[in-house]
Design an enzyme around this catalytic site. Structure first.
Site, PDB file in Angstrom:
ATOM      1  N   GLN A 110       0.828  -1.219   0.000  1.00  0.00           N
ATOM      2  CA  GLN A 110       0.000   0.000   0.000  1.00  0.00           C
ATOM      3  C   GLN A 110       0.861   1.269   0.000  1.00  0.00           C
ATOM      4  OE1 GLN A 110      -3.551   1.368   2.772  1.00  0.00           O
ATOM      5  NE2 GLN A 110      -1.642   1.771   3.832  1.00  0.00           N
ATOM      6  N   ALA A 122       9.299  -2.543   3.453  1.00  0.00           N
ATOM      7  CA  ALA A 122       8.997  -3.982   3.418  1.00  0.00           C
ATOM      8  C   ALA A 122       8.908  -4.545   4.823  1.00  0.00           C
ATOM      9  CB  ALA A 122      10.081  -4.715   2.629  1.00  0.00           C
ATOM     10  N   ALA A 123       7.937  -5.429   5.007  1.00  0.00           N
ATOM     11  CA  ALA A 123       7.776  -6.087   6.310  1.00  0.00           C
ATOM     12  C   ALA A 123       6.745  -7.196   6.175  1.00  0.00           C
ATOM     13  CB  ALA A 123       7.286  -5.087   7.361  1.00  0.00           C
ATOM     14  N   SER A 171       3.705  -7.453   7.664  1.00  0.00           N
ATOM     15  CA  SER A 171       3.050  -6.313   8.330  1.00  0.00           C
ATOM     16  C   SER A 171       1.712  -6.648   8.982  1.00  0.00           C
ATOM     17  CB  SER A 171       2.848  -5.181   7.311  1.00  0.00           C
ATOM     18  OG  SER A 171       1.800  -5.523   6.428  1.00  0.00           O
ATOM     19  N   SER A 194       6.238   1.778  13.795  1.00  0.00           N
ATOM     20  CA  SER A 194       4.790   1.602  13.928  1.00  0.00           C
ATOM     21  C   SER A 194       4.274   1.956  15.316  1.00  0.00           C
ATOM     22  CB  SER A 194       4.450   0.132  13.636  1.00  0.00           C
ATOM     23  OG  SER A 194       3.134  -0.166  14.042  1.00  0.00           O
ATOM     24  N   GLU A 208       2.216   0.307  16.754  1.00  0.00           N
ATOM     25  CA  GLU A 208       2.089  -0.961  17.485  1.00  0.00           C
ATOM     26  C   GLU A 208       3.183  -1.095  18.545  1.00  0.00           C
ATOM     27  OE1 GLU A 208      -0.086  -3.981  17.252  1.00  0.00           O
ATOM     28  OE2 GLU A 208      -1.278  -2.244  16.721  1.00  0.00           O
ATOM     29  N   TYR A 255       5.056  -9.026  15.936  1.00  0.00           N
ATOM     30  CA  TYR A 255       5.246  -7.946  14.952  1.00  0.00           C
ATOM     31  C   TYR A 255       5.789  -6.689  15.637  1.00  0.00           C
ATOM     32  CZ  TYR A 255       3.991  -3.952  11.991  1.00  0.00           C
ATOM     33  OH  TYR A 255       4.018  -2.774  11.276  1.00  0.00           O
ATOM     34  N   ARG A 271      -5.388  -0.704   0.686  1.00  0.00           N
ATOM     35  CA  ARG A 271      -5.091  -1.467   1.899  1.00  0.00           C
ATOM     36  C   ARG A 271      -5.349  -2.956   1.622  1.00  0.00           C
ATOM     37  NH1 ARG A 271      -2.168  -1.770   6.536  1.00  0.00           N
ATOM     38  NH2 ARG A 271      -3.260  -0.861   8.303  1.00  0.00           N
TER      39      ARG A 271
HETATM   40  P1  NAP Z   1       1.977  -3.915   3.063  1.00  0.00           P
HETATM   41  O1  NAP Z   1       0.923  -3.401   2.134  1.00  0.00           O
HETATM   42  O2  NAP Z   1       1.742  -5.184   3.813  1.00  0.00           O
HETATM   43  O3  NAP Z   1       3.333  -4.074   2.198  1.00  0.00           O
HETATM   44  C1  NAP Z   1       4.425  -4.795   2.677  1.00  0.00           C
HETATM   45  C2  NAP Z   1       5.460  -4.870   1.570  1.00  0.00           C
HETATM   46  O4  NAP Z   1       6.598  -5.605   2.045  1.00  0.00           O
HETATM   47  C3  NAP Z   1       5.000  -5.569   0.290  1.00  0.00           C
HETATM   48  O5  NAP Z   1       5.502  -4.877  -0.824  1.00  0.00           O
HETATM   49  C4  NAP Z   1       5.671  -6.920   0.392  1.00  0.00           C
HETATM   50  O6  NAP Z   1       5.897  -7.570  -0.844  1.00  0.00           O
HETATM   51  C5  NAP Z   1       6.994  -6.515   1.021  1.00  0.00           C
HETATM   52  N1  NAP Z   1       7.748  -7.615   1.594  1.00  0.00           N
HETATM   53  C6  NAP Z   1       7.350  -8.496   2.550  1.00  0.00           C
HETATM   54  N2  NAP Z   1       8.332  -9.372   2.816  1.00  0.00           N
HETATM   55  C7  NAP Z   1       9.376  -9.040   2.021  1.00  0.00           C
HETATM   56  C8  NAP Z   1      10.675  -9.563   1.848  1.00  0.00           C
HETATM   57  N3  NAP Z   1      11.116 -10.615   2.543  1.00  0.00           N
HETATM   58  N4  NAP Z   1      11.500  -8.975   0.943  1.00  0.00           N
HETATM   59  C9  NAP Z   1      11.091  -7.912   0.238  1.00  0.00           C
HETATM   60  N5  NAP Z   1       9.856  -7.375   0.347  1.00  0.00           N
HETATM   61  C10 NAP Z   1       9.026  -7.934   1.237  1.00  0.00           C
HETATM   62  O7  NAP Z   1       2.347  -2.792   4.133  1.00  0.00           O
HETATM   63  P2  NAP Z   1       2.000  -1.224   4.162  1.00  0.00           P
HETATM   64  O8  NAP Z   1       0.676  -1.046   4.817  1.00  0.00           O
HETATM   65  O9  NAP Z   1       2.264  -0.646   2.834  1.00  0.00           O
HETATM   66  O10 NAP Z   1       3.063  -0.707   5.227  1.00  0.00           O
HETATM   67  C11 NAP Z   1       4.378  -0.319   4.821  1.00  0.00           C
HETATM   68  C12 NAP Z   1       5.319  -0.445   6.012  1.00  0.00           C
HETATM   69  O11 NAP Z   1       4.873   0.408   7.063  1.00  0.00           O
HETATM   70  C13 NAP Z   1       5.415  -1.835   6.632  1.00  0.00           C
HETATM   71  O12 NAP Z   1       6.729  -1.993   7.106  1.00  0.00           O
HETATM   72  C14 NAP Z   1       4.454  -1.778   7.802  1.00  0.00           C
HETATM   73  O13 NAP Z   1       4.824  -2.721   8.779  1.00  0.00           O
HETATM   74  C15 NAP Z   1       4.661  -0.351   8.253  1.00  0.00           C
HETATM   75  N6  NAP Z   1       3.541   0.301   8.913  1.00  0.00           N
HETATM   76  C16 NAP Z   1       2.299   0.287   8.328  1.00  0.00           C
HETATM   77  C17 NAP Z   1       1.260   0.966   8.928  1.00  0.00           C
HETATM   78  C18 NAP Z   1      -0.115   1.001   8.295  1.00  0.00           C
HETATM   79  O14 NAP Z   1      -1.073   1.364   8.995  1.00  0.00           O
HETATM   80  N7  NAP Z   1      -0.251   0.695   6.997  1.00  0.00           N
HETATM   81  C19 NAP Z   1       1.469   1.675  10.118  1.00  0.00           C
HETATM   82  C20 NAP Z   1       2.757   1.673  10.674  1.00  0.00           C
HETATM   83  C21 NAP Z   1       3.788   1.006  10.048  1.00  0.00           C
HETATM   84  P3  NAP Z   1       4.793  -8.555  -1.525  1.00  0.00           P
HETATM   85  O15 NAP Z   1       3.910  -7.644  -2.342  1.00  0.00           O
HETATM   86  O16 NAP Z   1       5.633  -9.464  -2.326  1.00  0.00           O
HETATM   87  O17 NAP Z   1       4.029  -9.238  -0.416  1.00  0.00           O
HETATM   88  O1  F7E Z   2      -6.490  -4.411  13.182  1.00  0.00           O
HETATM   89  C1  F7E Z   2      -9.342  -5.335  15.311  1.00  0.00           C
HETATM   90  C2  F7E Z   2      -7.985  -5.926  15.648  1.00  0.00           C
HETATM   91  O2  F7E Z   2      -5.369  -5.784  11.426  1.00  0.00           O
HETATM   92  C3  F7E Z   2      -6.981  -3.246  13.795  1.00  0.00           C
HETATM   93  C4  F7E Z   2      -0.875  -2.788  10.429  1.00  0.00           C
HETATM   94  O3  F7E Z   2      -0.774  -1.932   9.337  1.00  0.00           O
HETATM   95  O4  F7E Z   2      -1.546  -0.983  11.853  1.00  0.00           O
HETATM   96  C5  F7E Z   2      -1.932  -2.256  11.386  1.00  0.00           C
HETATM   97  O5  F7E Z   2      -2.057  -3.161  12.473  1.00  0.00           O
HETATM   98  C6  F7E Z   2      -7.840  -3.605  15.005  1.00  0.00           C
HETATM   99  C7  F7E Z   2      -7.202  -4.644  15.939  1.00  0.00           C
HETATM  100  O6  F7E Z   2      -4.471  -3.477  12.032  1.00  0.00           O
HETATM  101  C8  F7E Z   2     -10.974  -7.652  13.047  1.00  0.00           C
HETATM  102  O7  F7E Z   2      -8.074  -6.820  16.749  1.00  0.00           O
HETATM  103  C9  F7E Z   2     -11.498  -6.555  14.844  1.00  0.00           C
HETATM  104  O8  F7E Z   2      -7.420  -4.260  17.272  1.00  0.00           O
HETATM  105  O9  F7E Z   2      -6.551  -3.660  10.762  1.00  0.00           O
HETATM  106  P1  F7E Z   2      -5.748  -4.390  11.766  1.00  0.00           P
HETATM  107  P2  F7E Z   2      -3.434  -3.403  13.246  1.00  0.00           P
HETATM  108  O10 F7E Z   2      -3.306  -4.694  13.944  1.00  0.00           O
HETATM  109  O11 F7E Z   2      -3.797  -2.201  14.041  1.00  0.00           O
HETATM  110  C10 F7E Z   2      -0.294  -0.932  12.552  1.00  0.00           C
HETATM  111  C11 F7E Z   2      -0.023   0.499  12.919  1.00  0.00           C
HETATM  112  C12 F7E Z   2       0.808  -1.597  11.825  1.00  0.00           C
HETATM  113  O12 F7E Z   2       1.968  -1.225  11.960  1.00  0.00           O
HETATM  114  C13 F7E Z   2       0.480  -2.876  11.134  1.00  0.00           C
HETATM  115  O13 F7E Z   2       1.454  -3.184  10.147  1.00  0.00           O
HETATM  116  O14 F7E Z   2      -9.041  -4.191  14.518  1.00  0.00           O
HETATM  117  N1  F7E Z   2     -10.209  -6.245  14.531  1.00  0.00           N
HETATM  118  N2  F7E Z   2     -11.969  -7.430  13.936  1.00  0.00           N
HETATM  119  C14 F7E Z   2      -9.859  -6.901  13.420  1.00  0.00           C
HETATM  120  N3  F7E Z   2      -8.708  -6.899  12.705  1.00  0.00           N
HETATM  121  C15 F7E Z   2      -8.676  -7.666  11.577  1.00  0.00           C
HETATM  122  N4  F7E Z   2      -7.553  -7.650  10.813  1.00  0.00           N
HETATM  123  N5  F7E Z   2      -9.737  -8.434  11.185  1.00  0.00           N
HETATM  124  C16 F7E Z   2     -10.920  -8.473  11.886  1.00  0.00           C
HETATM  125  O15 F7E Z   2     -11.857  -9.175  11.512  1.00  0.00           O
END
Ligand code: NAP
Ligand code: F7E
Length: 327
Positions: free
Chosen positions: A12, A83-84, A86, A127, A129, A151, A186
């Site tokens: 994303q 990358a992660a 995630s 993050s 988290e 994570y 997403r």
């Molecule tokens: P995402 O959509 O899950 O994308 C993760 C990316 O990492 C994908 O391109 C995936 O490739 C790549 N990847 C996974 N394992 C890899 C590996 N071994 N080598 C190379 N690439 C690899 O995550 P996102 O939501 O865009 O988030 C971007 C980053 O921000 C992540 O590190 C996430 O943990 C962090 N983050 C996200 C949020 C959020 O709310 N979105 C908040 C805080 C931090 P594939 O396409 O091949 O799977």
């Molecule tokens: O869950 C609750 C679940 O999986 C949010 C990642 O991008 O943000 C993300 O992590 C909340 C949690 O995201 C369902 O228990 C209820 O409390 O959308 P989520 P996350 O765990 O907050 C952080 C900042 C990152 O860094 C991470 O990479 O929603 N929840 N019902 C559910 N969650 C999921 N997935 N599915 C359900 O059915």
């Protein structure tokens, strides 16, 4: 010319950041891991209409030699480590893989920079988290961390390695402590997209019930498009630093559902059920970020409201379901 290298370019944030950097005149390079589904690997880049503008390089965050090779080839001026593994729930199913990619992967990237291009600016995707069992009502850069999942523990290691390489080797390495950010791109396993996809299917008569987990969890949700701008701003500063990026508003999963269902004139009570399969071994109950430092130092604020974000996501899912698109 500015040249950026992104890991996680197919995810994303990678897609939105690539589009943002291209609009700023950057040459954009991305790391992709080999996949048996290479035909859909760049689906998000295609969705944004930029797949042919991003140069993709074969490699893996867990393979240090591949990172060294690609950095020698690309010679980037900025590196964004997105990358992660995630998905928090999966991190209990695959804790070692999560540590290898999310924690040691970042260390690999830092080592590759130290060896190949120590003057390149580096962004680490930390993050909210990491705050986990939050020690303060509103979390800032000063709030102590308390990770609640494999994570989060892996992200904490990567975060401190980013700080440590800054202090040990003088790298321009910054860490963005980003709160949840969402978009039509997403992944479907995350709760926001699961909800907006479910709302679209129910509205179009393809589904009647949506099973979720903990409806009382609260998150500070913003739009990914706003958040990638903050990543870039961090690397434009003279000094590397750490920043919380958030909206300053927290909302429960239940309230998110209510807004999404109401957007298509439906009531969540008629469709949502709780299924314990979606509960977690340890939950992060509530997160609320304090973005004051980002506002002061980066002049960054979240521009999209939650209601606008939800509307955009529901519209995109209605369109996808109508066209039977899988993304
Ligand atoms: P995402 O959509 O899950 O994308 C993760 C990316 O990492 C994908 O391109 C995936 O490739 C790549 N990847 C996974 N394992 C890899 C590996 N071994 N080598 C190379 N690439 C690899 O995550 P996102 O939501 O865009 O988030 C971007 C980053 O921000 C992540 O590190 C996430 O943990 C962090 N983050 C996200 C949020 C959020 O709310 N979105 C908040 C805080 C931090 P594939 O396409 O091949 O799977
Ligand atoms: O869950 C609750 C679940 O999986 C949010 C990642 O991008 O943000 C993300 O992590 C909340 C949690 O995201 C369902 O228990 C209820 O409390 O959308 P989520 P996350 O765990 O907050 C952080 C900042 C990152 O860094 C991470 O990479 O929603 N929840 N019902 C559910 N969650 C999921 N997935 N599915 C359900 O059915």
């Amino acid at each position: 010319m500015k040249r950026a290298f992104l890991t996680g370019v197919t995810g994303q944030d990678g897609a939105y950041l690539s589009r943002f950097l291209l609009s700023k005149g950057y040459e954009v390079h991305g790391l992709v891991r080999r996949s048996a589904s290479s035909d859909v690997m760049d689906a998000r880049l295609k969705w944004l209409g930029i797949a042919d503008k991003v140069v993709l390089h074969d490699g893996n965050l867990t393979d240090l030699s591949s990172l060294i090779r690609v950095l020698q080839e690309v010679k980037p001026t900025e590196i964004y480590n997105l990358a992660a593994q995630s998905f928090v729930k999966s991190s209990w199913h695959q804790p070692l893989l999560t540590g290898t990619v999310t924690a040691l992967g970042a260390a690999n990237m830092l080592e590759a920079i130290r060896i190949v291009c120590p003057s390149t600016r580096f962004y680490q995707a930390s993050s909210s988290e990491m705050f986990g069992l939050a020690q303060e009502k509103m979390q800032s850069e000063q709030t102590p961390f308390y990770p609640r999942s494999p994570y989060a523990a892996a992200k904490l290691y990567a975060h401190w390695m980013t700080v440590n390489y800054r202090e040990s080797f003088g790298l321009h390495s910054s860490s963005g402590i980003l709160f949840n950010h969402e978009s039509p791109l997403r992944g479907i396993e995350f709760v926001t997209r699961k909800i907006t996809d479910g709302v679209a299917r129910i509205k179009l008569g393809l589904l009647t019930k949506l099973a979720l987990g903990n409806l009382d969890a609260k998150r500070d949700w913003g739009h990914a498009q706003d958040y990638v701008r903050a990543m870039w701003l961090m690397l434009q500063q003279d000094k590397p630093d750490d920043y919380v990026i958030a909206t300053g508003r927290t909302v429960s999963v239940r309230e998110f559902c209510r807004i999404a269902f109401a957007y298509v004139q439906l009531k969540m009570e008629d469709h949502v059920s709780v299924d314990e399969r979606f509960l977690r071994p340890a939950e992060v109950d509530v997160l609320l970020g304090n973005p004051a430092k980002a506002k002061e130092k980066l002049n960054w604020v979240a521009e999209t409201t939650l209601e606008e974000l939800i509307g955009e996501m529901v519209e995109a899912d209605l369109e996808r379901v109508r066209r039977n698109k899988h993304l």
